[in-house]
Design an enzyme around this catalytic site. Structure first.
Site, PDB file in Angstrom:
ATOM      1  N   ASP A  38       7.650 -74.183  40.095  1.00 18.58           N
ATOM      2  CA  ASP A  38       6.550 -73.554  40.148  1.00 18.58           C
ATOM      3  C   ASP A  38       5.660 -73.273  38.861  1.00 18.58           C
ATOM      4  OD1 ASP A  38       7.672 -73.553  42.579  1.00 18.58           O
ATOM      5  OD2 ASP A  38       7.740 -71.391  42.958  1.00 18.58           O
ATOM      6  N   PHE A  97      13.170 -65.890  39.104  1.00 15.88           N
ATOM      7  CA  PHE A  97      12.420 -66.911  40.030  1.00 15.88           C
ATOM      8  C   PHE A  97      10.780 -66.446  39.847  1.00 15.88           C
ATOM      9  CE2 PHE A  97      15.079 -68.153  43.908  1.00 15.88           C
ATOM     10  CZ  PHE A  97      16.088 -68.769  43.043  1.00 15.88           C
ATOM     11  N   TRP A 305       9.092 -80.767  47.382  1.00 15.19           N
ATOM     12  CA  TRP A 305      10.476 -80.251  47.416  1.00 15.19           C
ATOM     13  C   TRP A 305      11.440 -81.077  48.289  1.00 15.19           C
ATOM     14  CZ3 TRP A 305      12.879 -77.253  44.400  1.00 15.19           C
ATOM     15  CH2 TRP A 305      12.285 -76.315  43.656  1.00 15.19           C
TER      16      TRP A 305
HETATM   17  C1  FRU Z   1       8.855 -72.131  45.394  1.00 15.77           C
HETATM   18  C2  FRU Z   1       9.985 -71.376  45.146  1.00 15.77           C
HETATM   19  C3  FRU Z   1       9.784 -69.857  45.104  1.00 15.77           C
HETATM   20  C4  FRU Z   1      10.807 -69.300  43.971  1.00 15.77           C
HETATM   21  C5  FRU Z   1      11.068 -70.545  43.188  1.00 15.77           C
HETATM   22  C6  FRU Z   1      12.350 -70.792  42.774  1.00 15.77           C
HETATM   23  O1  FRU Z   1       8.743 -73.262  45.066  1.00 15.77           O
HETATM   24  O2  FRU Z   1      11.082 -71.694  46.271  1.00 15.77           O
HETATM   25  O3  FRU Z   1       9.432 -69.140  46.142  1.00 15.77           O
HETATM   26  O4  FRU Z   1      10.645 -68.281  43.392  1.00 15.77           O
HETATM   27  O5  FRU Z   1      10.638 -71.731  43.753  1.00 15.77           O
HETATM   28  O6  FRU Z   1      12.441 -71.764  41.521  1.00 15.77           O
END
Ligand code: FRU
Length: 495
Positions: A38, A97, A305
């Site tokens: 992200d 995160f 993903w």
């Molecule tokens: C979205 C996510 C977020 C999280 C991050 C972890 O792609 O799952 O919700 O903060 O990636 O890397």
């Protein structure tokens, strides 16, 4: 500075030297080394755009999350800065995160992010406990706040899960107080965006449930963004485990936007509609920034993903961002166009007007390349015998190609990378419904070595995909099954 952050900074600086610039995208931001997901903290601070990102420098797969960091003045030429955050505190030891950045009145930049601790629960299952945390900095170095975490499970409303409580999006309100939206999972109705408030940006309290999923758009929601656009309000989100609805929401973990109105007094968002943000294969977790000239600009992670761990080539970097996109709202639809700064990279213009193509595959002199800005306007050349299909193939050689195909009667555009050289049985196709007048349609395709982004009908729909195709495959061809008239404008993009 912690040892973990010092190690990450030393590591990325060393390994980066092994990566040749021509093995990366030319103008899309990619992981400095290792893994990127992200976009985080997308902001304009001290005269530059800052982009942080979910980052695992030590591997080209997801791992304990750091925050990578890069800056740019035009969102196309990026300069890497040292990693901003490492998982080095008791409350974030298993990962820093996603989150965002704001500028404080005293000039410091504040990062707000999710700290993760893996907890072994019943039956030996590992679960992530998630809290919200702050770090303050000067655009280069960031100090974690001694009062962290600032939001924990104790701040959650009833039914909210502490295992799914992440991705804060803070902003400053006109009266000088602060709000933050945080994604959360509710055991009954799935994803929800929670609103918290603060007078000083450090002490936060629960305000209200801002939006509820009601189990309609997937399960857990992630990565909120919320802003005013063309007289309305837009909430961006990414959702896990979505079910497709017609041609909407086909990506499993996919993106959505809610449009509506917002009553500032009561802080209430009145929803009017929802749609997919990007109808292609690879797009997730977008964030926006308000540019100094008032443009709302969005960047997403250009990946999916479900397939991101299946890349066939092992590379010292993995993960890239989308092209920055200017946003507009027209009749409840989010229009996206590549930022206009891209036009500065255009060289080597080749234009064909009134080119009539029949049932043949045609390549055009001067129209090729893998860093290309290509606009094609197609219309029926014979109103008596309307064509049914028109396609553009790119990243093409004798063996491979990726195709964008318009089916006039069906009113759909499909992106298809089945024959792009991927050796994995992963998703290779996506379709979007498009509007056109009797087969008159405009397509703009941005190629940057390992990706294609297709802007349809002035940005009414966008489809993004990554490509693994060898860079020597750089031909472009046009195909139709009936007479079409084309206007083709091609530019080589030279960053
Ligand atoms: C979205 C996510 C977020 C999280 C991050 C972890 O792609 O799952 O919700 O903060 O990636 O890397």
């Amino acid at each position: 500075m912690s040892q973990a952050l010092r190690d990450a900074r030393r590591y990325e600086e060393g390994i980066e030297t092994y990566i040749k610039p021509e093995d990366r995208p030319g103008f899309h931001l990619s992981a400095r080394v290792g893994w990127m997901n992200d976009p985080n903290g997308f902001s304009y601070y001290m005269g530059q755009y800052h982009m942080f990102y979910q980052y695992h420098p030590y591997d080209s797969h997801w791992g304990p999350m750091h925050w990578g960091h890069a800056v740019s003045t035009d969102l196309l030429h990026w300069e890497y800065l040292p990693a901003a955050l490492a998982p080095d505190r008791i409350y974030d030891r298993d990962g820093c995160f996603s989150g965002n950045a704001i500028t404080l009145p005293d000039g410091r930049q504040m990062l707000m992010y999710t700290g993760v601790i893996n907890e072994i629960g019943e039956g030996g299952m590992t679960r992530e406990v998630q809290t919200q945390n702050l770090a303050f900095g000067d655009g280069l170095d960031y100090e974690k706040y001694e009062g962290n975490p600032v939001l924990t499970d104790a701040d959650l409303p009833e039914g909210g899960s502490k295992f799914a409580f992440r991705d804060p999006k803070p902003w400053r309100v006109a009266d000088g107080t602060y709000r933050v939206l945080v994604a959360n999972n509710h055991e009954g109705h799935g994803g929800q965006m929670l609103l918290f408030r603060s007078d000083d940006a450090t002490h936060w309290a629960f305000d209200k449930v801002f939006v509820e999923n009601h189990n309609r758009l997937g399960r857990m929601w992630e990565c909120p963004d919320f802003f005013e656009l063309d007289g309305k309000y837009v909430l961006l989100g990414s959702s896990q485990d979505m079910l497709p609805k017609g041609l909407e929401y086909q990506n499993g973990n996919g993106t959505f936007y809610l449009t509506g109105t917002y009553d500032e007094e009561t802080e209430t968002f009145f929803e009017e509609g929802d749609h997919t943000i990007d109808y292609g294969i690879d797009f997730y977790a977008p964030q926006t920034v308000l540019a100094p000239d008032g443009r709302r600009i969005m960047i997403g992670w250009m990946q999916n993903w479900d397939t991101c761990n299946l890349h066939t080539k092992s590379t010292p970097w993995f993960g890239q961002m989308s092209i920055p996109r200017e946003l507009h709202l027209k009749d409840g639809v989010l229009y996206q166009t590549p930022i206009r700064e891209l036009e500065e990279l255009r060289t080597d213009e080749v234009v064909y007007e009134d080119l009539v193509l029949s049932s043949e595959e045609r390549e055009l002199d001067g129209v090729s390349g893998r860093m290309v800005d290509l606009t094609v306007e197609v219309e029926a050349a014979d109103p008596e015998a309307l064509y049914r299909r028109f396609a553009i193939r790119f990243a093409k050689n004798d063996e491979f190609y990726t195709e964008v195909r318009f089916r006039r009667k069906e009113s759909t555009v499909k992106i298809d990378r089945m024959y792009s050289g991927s050796r994995r049985a992963i998703i290779h196709q996506r379709k979007a419904a498009v509007s056109h007048e009797d087969g008159k349609l405009k397509l703009r395709i941005i190629l940057d070595r390992f990706s294609a982004e297709v802007f349809i009908g002035d940005g009414e729909k966008v489809m993004s995909t990554t490509l693994e195709t060898d860079l020597s495959a750089d031909r472009i061809a046009f195909l139709a099954d009936g007479a079409v008239r084309l206007r083709v404008a091609k530019y080589t993009l030279a960053p």
